[in-house]
Design a protein around this motif. Structure first.
Motif, mmCIF file in Angstrom:
data_model
loop_
_atom_site.group_PDB
_atom_site.id
_atom_site.type_symbol
_atom_site.label_atom_id
_atom_site.label_comp_id
_atom_site.label_asym_id
_atom_site.label_seq_id
_atom_site.Cartn_x
_atom_site.Cartn_y
_atom_site.Cartn_z
ATOM 1 N N LEU A 252 -2.016 6.676 1.104
ATOM 2 C CA LEU A 252 -2.448 5.284 0.997
ATOM 3 C C LEU A 252 -1.638 4.551 -0.075
ATOM 4 O O LEU A 252 -1.206 3.412 0.122
ATOM 5 C CB LEU A 252 -3.936 5.265 0.650
ATOM 6 C CG LEU A 252 -4.723 3.995 0.949
ATOM 7 C CD1 LEU A 252 -4.705 3.700 2.439
ATOM 8 C CD2 LEU A 252 -6.169 4.151 0.463
ATOM 9 N N ALA A 253 -1.403 5.228 -1.199
ATOM 10 C CA ALA A 253 -0.608 4.630 -2.274
ATOM 11 C C ALA A 253 0.826 4.391 -1.804
ATOM 12 O O ALA A 253 1.456 3.381 -2.141
ATOM 13 C CB ALA A 253 -0.616 5.533 -3.502
ATOM 14 N N MET A 254 1.350 5.324 -0.997
ATOM 15 C CA MET A 254 2.710 5.169 -0.481
ATOM 16 C C MET A 254 2.790 3.953 0.450
ATOM 17 O O MET A 254 3.716 3.146 0.357
ATOM 18 C CB MET A 254 3.142 6.442 0.252
ATOM 19 C CG MET A 254 3.307 7.637 -0.684
ATOM 20 S SD MET A 254 3.493 9.215 0.194
ATOM 21 C CE MET A 254 5.201 9.098 0.737
ATOM 22 N N VAL A 255 1.797 3.829 1.330
ATOM 23 C CA VAL A 255 1.752 2.670 2.234
ATOM 24 C C VAL A 255 1.647 1.382 1.411
ATOM 25 O O VAL A 255 2.341 0.396 1.677
ATOM 26 C CB VAL A 255 0.561 2.778 3.216
ATOM 27 C CG1 VAL A 255 0.379 1.488 3.997
ATOM 28 C CG2 VAL A 255 0.762 3.949 4.166
ATOM 29 N N GLY A 256 0.783 1.411 0.373
ATOM 30 C CA GLY A 256 0.631 0.257 -0.500
ATOM 31 C C GLY A 256 1.947 -0.145 -1.135
ATOM 32 O O GLY A 256 2.284 -1.330 -1.206
ATOM 33 N N GLY A 257 2.710 0.840 -1.589
ATOM 34 C CA GLY A 257 4.004 0.577 -2.207
ATOM 35 C C GLY A 257 4.968 -0.080 -1.223
ATOM 36 O O GLY A 257 5.661 -1.055 -1.559
ATOM 37 N N VAL A 258 4.981 0.411 0.005
ATOM 38 C CA VAL A 258 5.875 -0.142 1.034
ATOM 39 C C VAL A 258 5.485 -1.594 1.343
ATOM 40 O O VAL A 258 6.342 -2.488 1.384
ATOM 41 C CB VAL A 258 5.832 0.728 2.320
ATOM 42 C CG1 VAL A 258 6.560 0.028 3.458
ATOM 43 C CG2 VAL A 258 6.446 2.098 2.049
ATOM 44 N N VAL A 259 4.176 -1.820 1.512
ATOM 45 C CA VAL A 259 3.699 -3.177 1.797
ATOM 46 C C VAL A 259 4.082 -4.119 0.655
ATOM 47 O O VAL A 259 4.564 -5.231 0.888
ATOM 48 C CB VAL A 259 2.160 -3.193 2.014
ATOM 49 C CG1 VAL A 259 1.626 -4.613 2.066
ATOM 50 C CG2 VAL A 259 1.804 -2.439 3.292
ATOM 51 N N ALA A 260 3.899 -3.654 -0.594
ATOM 52 C CA ALA A 260 4.208 -4.490 -1.753
ATOM 53 C C ALA A 260 5.679 -4.897 -1.753
ATOM 54 O O ALA A 260 6.018 -6.068 -1.987
ATOM 55 C CB ALA A 260 3.855 -3.749 -3.041
#
Ligand code: ZN
Length: 364
Positions: A252-260
């Motif tokens: 989830l944190a990885m996805v968050g980083g990509v979205v950011a």
């Protein structure tokens, strides 16, 4: 009819502890918005930018990141002192000296500073090297960083704040390892953290991935809970392990980083060193959008882990005692306002957990 788990006075006391914290949460976000906006668009920002503007792109990106992080910390510090120290002391939770608290805060600040300076300088560097498509490698790098931090966090970051030792009671440790084997998720380490040098609150958690995976109990929990309650709580943590919740959180944190990174790319194009406050405003907005989603996912994980703790121990009594005690010791919020619950509650409330546990026990 059985007496209720929590009295009217319990609910009131928990409310008095928590309500100001919701306000502090809102004020903290508002302060961050104001600071970043001033640094982005006002003469104050211009004045602070001026001395770092001539340092070359890498120098100004790094120095500006340090200025922005320091300014935000300075403005939020009074709120942090009130929230994290004065208030914890007033309610009898804090066992720290002012100096001890300040050292913790300084360490957290230093970690944030290093990570922000590094990430921002790297983003600007990528933007210069690959204008137009810098976002692709930046997103990959940020996702990778989230993954690496999940592995290294327990070995590199957590020891900066706590000492860990294996559970001293060899017999109990053996039984807990047996419980873990029975759950199909053998653990190498059941560790005890010296949380008591900071707080009287009780807790436990699992962290790390692969070889750095561990179950951690607060020493405050080990000292105050009975053996059956400790087993119940370890069984809950094993539930997280069995469901691979730490790995899911990392994903989830990885996805968050990509979205950011993608949002930054869409909003700013190629970042220049001066853009950091705008980037942080965007991230703050994303964080607010993400909060209720993350909280809902987390509550779901917690419910599953609670169910697992009952499946492994078949001990509803220990569940009831452990969760009532935990709630009393930590002054857990018992009847949160709806909005606070949706945004900030990563766990169901104690009454919800007790009701679900009793329903499961009755149906199984
Ligand atoms: Zn949990």
């Amino acid at each position: 009819m059985d007496p209720p788990d929590f009295s009217h006075a319990d609910v009131g006391r928990a409310g008095r502890y928590h309500r100001p914290l919701y306000l502090a949460f809102g004020i903290g976000i508002a302060l961050s918005c104001v600071v970043y906006s001033l640094l982005a668009w006002s003469w104050i920002g211009d004045r602070l930018w001026h001395p770092v503007a001539g340092l070359g792109w890498a120098g100004s990106a790094a120095a500006w990141a340090a200025v922005v992080v320091a300014a935000a910390e300075l403005v939020r510090l009074p709120l942090a002192v009130w929230r994290g120290f004065l208030r914890e002391r007033r309610f009898g939770f804090s066992t720290q000296s002012p100096a001890g608290w300040a050292v913790d805060r300084a360490k957290a600040f230093a970690i944030g500073l290093v990570l922000t300076v590094g990430a921002w300088t790297a983003a600007v560097a990528l933007g210069r090297a690959l204008p137009g498509w810098w976002a692709a490698p930046a997103a990959a790098a940020l996702a990778l960083a989230a993954l690496v931090l999940s592995f290294l966090g327990p070995v590199v970051l957590e020891p900066l704040f706590n000492r860990f030792r294996p559970l001293g009671d060899a017999r109990l440790a053996g039984e807990l390892r047996e419980l873990a084997r029975g759950a199909g998720v053998p653990v190498r380490d059941v560790l005890v953290a010296d949380a008591s040098r900071r707080t009287t609150k009780v807790n436990a958690y699992v962290s790390g991935l692969g070889a750095t995976r561990r179950v951690v109990l607060f020493d405050t929990l080990v000292a105050s809970a009975g053996e059956r309650e400790v087993k119940l709580i370890v069984a809950h943590e094993l539930g997280h392990r069995r469901a691979r919740d730490a790995a899911k959180a990392t994903a989830l944190a990885m996805v968050g980083g990509v979205v950011a990174v993608l949002v930054l790319w869409a909003a700013l194009g190629t970042p220049s060193p001066r853009d950091l406050p705008v980037a942080l405003l965007l991230f703050l907005g994303l964080e607010l959008v993400g909060l209720p989603i993350v909280a809902a996912i987390s509550r779901r994980m917690e419910r599953a882990a609670d169910r697992c703790s009952l499946e492994l121990t078949h001990d509803l009594e220990a569940f009831e005692r452990a969760h009532v005690e935990l709630a009393r010791k930590n002054l857990s919020e018992l009847e949160p306002p709806r909005l606070a619950y949706l945004l900030m509650f990563t766990h169901p409330t104690p009454p919800e957990r007790l009701a679900l546990a009793r329903a499961w026990a009755a149906s199984s």
